[in-house]
Design an enzyme around this catalytic site. Structure first.
Site, PDB file in Angstrom:
ATOM      1  N   ASP A  74     -84.660  79.896 -21.723  1.00 30.54           N
ATOM      2  CA  ASP A  74     -83.859  81.089 -21.428  1.00 30.54           C
ATOM      3  C   ASP A  74     -84.568  81.948 -20.384  1.00 30.54           C
ATOM      4  OD1 ASP A  74     -81.762  82.853 -21.629  1.00 30.54           O
ATOM      5  OD2 ASP A  74     -82.442  83.780 -23.488  1.00 30.54           O
ATOM      6  N   ASN A 122     -72.041  78.021 -22.851  1.00 30.33           N
ATOM      7  CA  ASN A 122     -72.248  78.154 -21.394  1.00 30.33           C
ATOM      8  C   ASN A 122     -71.038  77.583 -20.671  1.00 30.33           C
ATOM      9  OD1 ASN A 122     -75.770  77.129 -21.463  1.00 30.33           O
ATOM     10  ND2 ASN A 122     -74.901  79.160 -21.647  1.00 30.33           N
TER      11      ASN A 122
HETATM   12  C1  FPP Z   1     -80.697  80.208 -19.484  1.00 34.10           C
HETATM   13  O1  FPP Z   1     -80.782  81.039 -18.402  1.00 34.10           O
HETATM   14  C2  FPP Z   1     -80.651  78.801 -19.186  1.00 34.10           C
HETATM   15  C3  FPP Z   1     -79.520  78.041 -19.019  1.00 34.10           C
HETATM   16  C4  FPP Z   1     -78.176  78.595 -18.973  1.00 34.10           C
HETATM   17  C5  FPP Z   1     -79.551  76.602 -18.925  1.00 34.10           C
HETATM   18  C6  FPP Z   1     -80.866  75.953 -18.685  1.00 34.10           C
HETATM   19  C7  FPP Z   1     -80.848  75.322 -17.380  1.00 34.10           C
HETATM   20  C8  FPP Z   1     -81.928  74.980 -16.671  1.00 34.10           C
HETATM   21  C9  FPP Z   1     -83.295  75.136 -17.140  1.00 34.10           C
HETATM   22  C10 FPP Z   1     -81.783  74.461 -15.297  1.00 34.10           C
HETATM   23  C11 FPP Z   1     -81.436  73.051 -15.136  1.00 34.10           C
HETATM   24  C12 FPP Z   1     -81.851  72.089 -16.137  1.00 34.10           C
HETATM   25  C13 FPP Z   1     -81.856  70.774 -15.904  1.00 34.10           C
HETATM   26  C14 FPP Z   1     -82.156  69.835 -16.982  1.00 34.10           C
HETATM   27  C15 FPP Z   1     -81.580  70.237 -14.573  1.00 34.10           C
HETATM   28  P1  FPP Z   1     -79.807  82.262 -18.325  1.00 34.10           P
HETATM   29  O2  FPP Z   1     -78.936  82.046 -17.142  1.00 34.10           O
HETATM   30  O3  FPP Z   1     -79.074  82.451 -19.616  1.00 34.10           O
HETATM   31  O4  FPP Z   1     -80.827  83.417 -18.114  1.00 34.10           O
HETATM   32  P2  FPP Z   1     -80.599  84.964 -18.431  1.00 34.10           P
HETATM   33  O5  FPP Z   1     -80.437  85.083 -19.935  1.00 34.10           O
HETATM   34  O6  FPP Z   1     -81.849  85.598 -17.941  1.00 34.10           O
HETATM   35  O7  FPP Z   1     -79.375  85.397 -17.680  1.00 34.10           O
END
Ligand code: FPP
Length: 314
Positions: A74, A122
């Site tokens: 996250d 998501n």
């Molecule tokens: C949370 O960040 C993470 C995700 C929505 C998905 C995880 C994705 C990755 C690590 C990138 C790609 C992965 C692979 C395997 C290619 P957020 O957008 O919720 O962060 P925030 O809470 O700070 O807005």
């Protein structure tokens, strides 16, 4: 006469024994877990750790390493926001962390690493442009890092409602899983279009269908019957769940499987998370006492005098 539910298929047991070094579980005998080393020395590549990582690794107790680490990645958006960058750059940097953390996991011989890469929520609740970017990033991640996975003996798999993803994404996923299927080091499982509750719905549907087919009695359902219909039937439950970016939430991740998992939350955003932080989380995990609802290693003190148990009234 009522039939009982069929046991775990022999093939699944063989696969789980082959992939899973044994350790103490509730109900297992202590001698079982003392006799067998947790990590196979054939998969260890400690000399490939950085000096910093090796210093933390040296403090770890080899007999108490986790066999399954799950991570809620996250903070990509906040990482980007802090730098006045667009969110997608946070995801891009997050993909780099995925590869680096997986490589450290493979060097220490961690058998199972399960990353929450894309939840059902998501998929439903993020803007289409972000979902589409994440899918393109996944494809490019798999393509770009396949050789590194091979070099690190990493096998890639997926859990989730992956059949609902676009065909080109599914094709790339199948290609990477196929290419790495014979690797024997860390199994990297990406949770994609995954939700813990929907996993349970799918498991109960599968179990109900099996029961109908075999005319089984619902009164005989066991925890093991549910377990073998989960997406994770082939792996042990996580010993350690790491969440980055400081939120104290489970976010619908591996709900059944984390019943006795130790939880480690770090303020660090996922794009800044590296192998050394995985090792630090493992060091913290090793300082915990896992009790599985029991009394712990010293057995605790049992109150035997009934007068001491009375609750004072008035
Ligand atoms: C949370 O960040 C993470 C995700 C929505 C998905 C995880 C994705 C990755 C690590 C990138 C790609 C992965 C692979 C395997 C290619 P957020 O957008 O919720 O962060 P925030 O809470 O700070 O807005």
């Amino acid at each position: 006469m009522q039939k009982t539910l069929s046991p775990v298929p022999a093939k699944a047991i063989v696969a789980s024994i082959a992939n899973t070094p044994r350790r103490a579980r509730p109900g297992s005998r202590k001698s079982d877990f003392e006799a067998i080393p947790l990590y196979s020395s054939g998969t260890l590549r400690i000399h490939e750790l950085t000096d910093e990582e090796r210093a933390v690794y040296a403090t770890l107790k080899p007999e108490r390493l986790p066999e399954h680490v799950a991570i809620i990645m996250d903070g990509n958006g906040r990482w980007a926001g802090q730098r006045s960058l667009k969110r997608f750059l946070g995801h891009q940097q997050g993909a780099k962390s995925v590869q680096l953390v997986t490589e450290t996991a493979s060097r220490i011989g961690l058998p199972w690493l399960t990353l929450y890469a894309f939840s059902l929520e998501n998929n439903l609740r993020r803007p289409r442009a972000e979902v589409s970017f994440l899918m393109r990033l996944l494809k490019s991640y798999l393509e770009t890092n396949l050789q590194r996975m091979m070099d690190n003996n990493v096998r890639i798999r997926y859990i989730g409602r992956t059949r609902e993803l676009a065909p080109d994404v599914q094709d790339k996923m199948a290609w990477a899983a196929d290419a790495t299927s014979r690797n024997t080091g860390t199994t990297l499982t990406l949770a994609l279009n995954y939700g813990g509750r929907s996993e349970m719905v799918d498991a109960f549907r599968g179990l109900a269908a099996e029961m109908k087919l075999k005319h089984l009695n619902p009164g005989h359902i066991t925890e093991e019957d549910i377990h073998r219909h989960l997406y994770t039937a082939h792996m042990p439950d996580p010993d350690l769940l790491i969440r980055t970016s400081g939120e104290m939430r489970i976010s619908n991740y591996l709900l059944w499987q984390i019943a006795y998992t130790e939880i480690f939350v770090t303020e660090r955003y996922w794009p800044d998370f590296r192998g050394i932080h995985l090792l630090e989380a493992i060091a913290d995990f090793q300082r915990r006492e896992r009790r599985y609802g029991g009394l712990g290693e010293d057995g605790g003190e049992v109150e035997e005098n009934p007068d001491h148990i009375k609750i004072a009234a008035g």
